[in-house]
Design a protein around this motif. Structure first.
Motif, PDB file in Angstrom:
ATOM      1  N   LYS A 133     -46.651 -77.445 142.356  1.00  0.00           N
ATOM      2  CA  LYS A 133     -47.091 -78.719 141.944  1.00  0.00           C
ATOM      3  C   LYS A 133     -46.251 -79.358 140.343  1.00  0.00           C
ATOM      4  O   LYS A 133     -46.460 -78.497 139.546  1.00  0.00           O
ATOM      5  CB  LYS A 133     -48.572 -79.254 141.689  1.00  0.00           C
ATOM      6  CG  LYS A 133     -49.361 -78.865 142.986  1.00  0.00           C
ATOM      7  CD  LYS A 133     -50.693 -78.823 142.593  1.00  0.00           C
ATOM      8  CE  LYS A 133     -51.613 -78.663 144.004  1.00  0.00           C
ATOM      9  NZ  LYS A 133     -50.984 -77.869 145.137  1.00  0.00           N
ATOM     10  N   TYR A 134     -45.617 -80.349 140.515  1.00  0.00           N
ATOM     11  CA  TYR A 134     -44.739 -80.874 139.530  1.00  0.00           C
ATOM     12  C   TYR A 134     -45.049 -82.265 138.963  1.00  0.00           C
ATOM     13  O   TYR A 134     -45.472 -82.910 139.919  1.00  0.00           O
ATOM     14  CB  TYR A 134     -43.307 -80.460 139.642  1.00  0.00           C
ATOM     15  CG  TYR A 134     -43.050 -79.138 139.730  1.00  0.00           C
ATOM     16  CD1 TYR A 134     -42.418 -78.493 138.628  1.00  0.00           C
ATOM     17  CD2 TYR A 134     -42.903 -78.489 141.007  1.00  0.00           C
ATOM     18  CE1 TYR A 134     -42.235 -77.092 138.946  1.00  0.00           C
ATOM     19  CE2 TYR A 134     -42.663 -77.228 141.152  1.00  0.00           C
ATOM     20  CZ  TYR A 134     -42.236 -76.447 140.020  1.00  0.00           C
ATOM     21  OH  TYR A 134     -41.652 -75.292 140.275  1.00  0.00           O
ATOM     22  N   TYR A 186     -50.284 -77.241 136.627  1.00  0.00           N
ATOM     23  CA  TYR A 186     -49.192 -77.723 137.155  1.00  0.00           C
ATOM     24  C   TYR A 186     -48.025 -76.856 136.697  1.00  0.00           C
ATOM     25  O   TYR A 186     -48.153 -75.932 135.885  1.00  0.00           O
ATOM     26  CB  TYR A 186     -48.616 -78.986 136.693  1.00  0.00           C
ATOM     27  CG  TYR A 186     -49.288 -80.123 137.600  1.00  0.00           C
ATOM     28  CD1 TYR A 186     -48.585 -81.122 138.333  1.00  0.00           C
ATOM     29  CD2 TYR A 186     -50.517 -80.145 137.769  1.00  0.00           C
ATOM     30  CE1 TYR A 186     -49.339 -82.000 139.023  1.00  0.00           C
ATOM     31  CE2 TYR A 186     -51.429 -81.111 138.335  1.00  0.00           C
ATOM     32  CZ  TYR A 186     -50.499 -81.959 139.209  1.00  0.00           C
ATOM     33  OH  TYR A 186     -51.231 -83.092 140.108  1.00  0.00           O
ATOM     34  N   SER A 196     -54.043 -83.371 150.877  1.00  0.00           N
ATOM     35  CA  SER A 196     -53.601 -82.220 149.925  1.00  0.00           C
ATOM     36  C   SER A 196     -52.469 -81.685 150.467  1.00  0.00           C
ATOM     37  O   SER A 196     -51.869 -81.633 151.610  1.00  0.00           O
ATOM     38  CB  SER A 196     -54.605 -81.187 150.087  1.00  0.00           C
ATOM     39  OG  SER A 196     -54.483 -80.216 149.018  1.00  0.00           O
ATOM     40  N   ARG A 197     -51.703 -81.282 149.650  1.00  0.00           N
ATOM     41  CA  ARG A 197     -50.241 -80.515 149.808  1.00  0.00           C
ATOM     42  C   ARG A 197     -49.968 -79.439 149.017  1.00  0.00           C
ATOM     43  O   ARG A 197     -50.469 -79.493 147.651  1.00  0.00           O
ATOM     44  CB  ARG A 197     -49.233 -81.709 149.271  1.00  0.00           C
ATOM     45  CG  ARG A 197     -48.955 -82.910 150.074  1.00  0.00           C
ATOM     46  CD  ARG A 197     -48.245 -83.963 149.729  1.00  0.00           C
ATOM     47  NE  ARG A 197     -47.671 -84.836 150.664  1.00  0.00           N
ATOM     48  CZ  ARG A 197     -48.115 -85.946 150.855  1.00  0.00           C
ATOM     49  NH1 ARG A 197     -49.202 -86.117 150.325  1.00  0.00           N
ATOM     50  NH2 ARG A 197     -47.624 -87.057 151.738  1.00  0.00           N
ATOM     51  N   GLU A 198     -49.489 -78.342 149.225  1.00  0.00           N
ATOM     52  CA  GLU A 198     -49.227 -77.400 148.399  1.00  0.00           C
ATOM     53  C   GLU A 198     -48.142 -77.458 147.440  1.00  0.00           C
ATOM     54  O   GLU A 198     -48.269 -76.977 146.469  1.00  0.00           O
ATOM     55  CB  GLU A 198     -48.750 -76.363 149.438  1.00  0.00           C
ATOM     56  CG  GLU A 198     -48.860 -74.744 148.976  1.00  0.00           C
ATOM     57  CD  GLU A 198     -48.471 -73.809 149.598  1.00  0.00           C
ATOM     58  OE1 GLU A 198     -47.770 -72.697 149.623  1.00  0.00           O
ATOM     59  OE2 GLU A 198     -49.113 -73.785 150.874  1.00  0.00           O
ATOM     60  N   SER A 199     -46.940 -78.211 147.878  1.00  0.00           N
ATOM     61  CA  SER A 199     -46.079 -78.799 146.971  1.00  0.00           C
ATOM     62  C   SER A 199     -45.691 -80.360 146.794  1.00  0.00           C
ATOM     63  O   SER A 199     -45.751 -80.689 147.898  1.00  0.00           O
ATOM     64  CB  SER A 199     -44.888 -77.928 147.483  1.00  0.00           C
ATOM     65  OG  SER A 199     -44.843 -76.510 147.204  1.00  0.00           O
ATOM     66  N   PHE A 200     -45.674 -80.643 145.763  1.00  0.00           N
ATOM     67  CA  PHE A 200     -45.323 -81.997 145.634  1.00  0.00           C
ATOM     68  C   PHE A 200     -44.817 -82.344 144.142  1.00  0.00           C
ATOM     69  O   PHE A 200     -44.866 -81.490 143.102  1.00  0.00           O
ATOM     70  CB  PHE A 200     -46.411 -82.835 145.998  1.00  0.00           C
ATOM     71  CG  PHE A 200     -47.652 -82.806 144.894  1.00  0.00           C
ATOM     72  CD1 PHE A 200     -47.666 -83.574 144.037  1.00  0.00           C
ATOM     73  CD2 PHE A 200     -48.785 -82.132 145.300  1.00  0.00           C
ATOM     74  CE1 PHE A 200     -48.820 -83.441 142.696  1.00  0.00           C
ATOM     75  CE2 PHE A 200     -49.692 -81.919 144.512  1.00  0.00           C
ATOM     76  CZ  PHE A 200     -49.962 -82.592 143.207  1.00  0.00           C
ATOM     77  N   MET A 248     -53.263 -86.279 138.202  1.00  0.00           N
ATOM     78  CA  MET A 248     -52.961 -84.651 138.127  1.00  0.00           C
ATOM     79  C   MET A 248     -54.070 -83.679 138.594  1.00  0.00           C
ATOM     80  O   MET A 248     -54.153 -83.274 139.287  1.00  0.00           O
ATOM     81  CB  MET A 248     -52.414 -84.245 136.823  1.00  0.00           C
ATOM     82  CG  MET A 248     -50.903 -84.595 136.680  1.00  0.00           C
ATOM     83  SD  MET A 248     -50.291 -83.902 135.135  1.00  0.00           S
ATOM     84  CE  MET A 248     -50.657 -85.130 133.880  1.00  0.00           C
ATOM     85  N   LEU A 308     -55.154 -81.917 142.927  1.00  0.00           N
ATOM     86  CA  LEU A 308     -54.999 -80.464 142.970  1.00  0.00           C
ATOM     87  C   LEU A 308     -55.346 -79.976 144.347  1.00  0.00           C
ATOM     88  O   LEU A 308     -55.961 -80.289 144.931  1.00  0.00           O
ATOM     89  CB  LEU A 308     -55.736 -79.875 141.853  1.00  0.00           C
ATOM     90  CG  LEU A 308     -55.298 -80.004 140.424  1.00  0.00           C
ATOM     91  CD1 LEU A 308     -56.243 -79.502 139.539  1.00  0.00           C
ATOM     92  CD2 LEU A 308     -54.067 -79.258 140.250  1.00  0.00           C
TER      93      LEU A 308
END
Length: 151
Positions: free
Chosen positions: A8-9, A33, A99-103, A147, A151
């Motif tokens: 997460k960024y 993050y 929900s997403r693992e990476s974004f 943010m 999560l």
């Protein structure tokens, strides 16, 4: 830049106020993050106000200065979702975003929001529903809400 864009960024796209920049970096640190990207047109990361507002968080997570288009291209190559904040009619409530693992969560300029490039290239445009009469939230406050919620 990290070797692989996994996690997460946060991207600060052309955020001008040093206090907002530092506060969002510190909040990204608090939310766990994996890093923060700051566009080349955002406030100087080494200004005293940014450093004070970060409260040392730049020692805890990586902060990268990037060109927006390069980050967009990199996200597309690695199939990482771009969630960009906007008040447009095409955006959806952040509460409906799966929900997403990476974004990469994109927060835009205080006065103009995200760029038209980001509007076109984002995978999902999101907003925070507001029941009061305010037109918008401070960008750092909005970033904090999003943010922790994403999560």
């Amino acid at each position: 830049m990290p070797d692989k864009l996994l996690g997460k960024y946060l991207l600060l796209e052309d955020v001008q106020d040093p206090g907002n920049v530092g506060t969002m970096i510190r909040t990204a640190d608090a939310a766990g993050y994996d890093g923060v990207f700051v566009s080349s047109k955002s406030a100087d990361l080494y200004s005293l106000k940014v450093l004070r507002s970060m409260q040392g968080s730049h020692f805890h997570l990586p902060v990268y200065r990037v060109e927006t288009i390069e980050l967009i291209d990199w996200c597309k190559e690695q199939e990482v979702s771009i969630l960009a904040t906007t008040l447009s009619k095409n955006s959806v409530s952040y509460r409906t975003v799966p929900s997403r693992e990476s974004f990469v969560l994109v927060m835009g300029n205080e006065g103009q929001g995200i760029s038209s490039l980001m509007t076109d290239k984002a995978d999902q445009l999101i907003h925070i529903d507001m029941s009061g009469q305010a037109e918008s939230l401070n960008v750092a406050v909005a970033a904090g809400i999003l943010m922790f919620s994403l999560l």
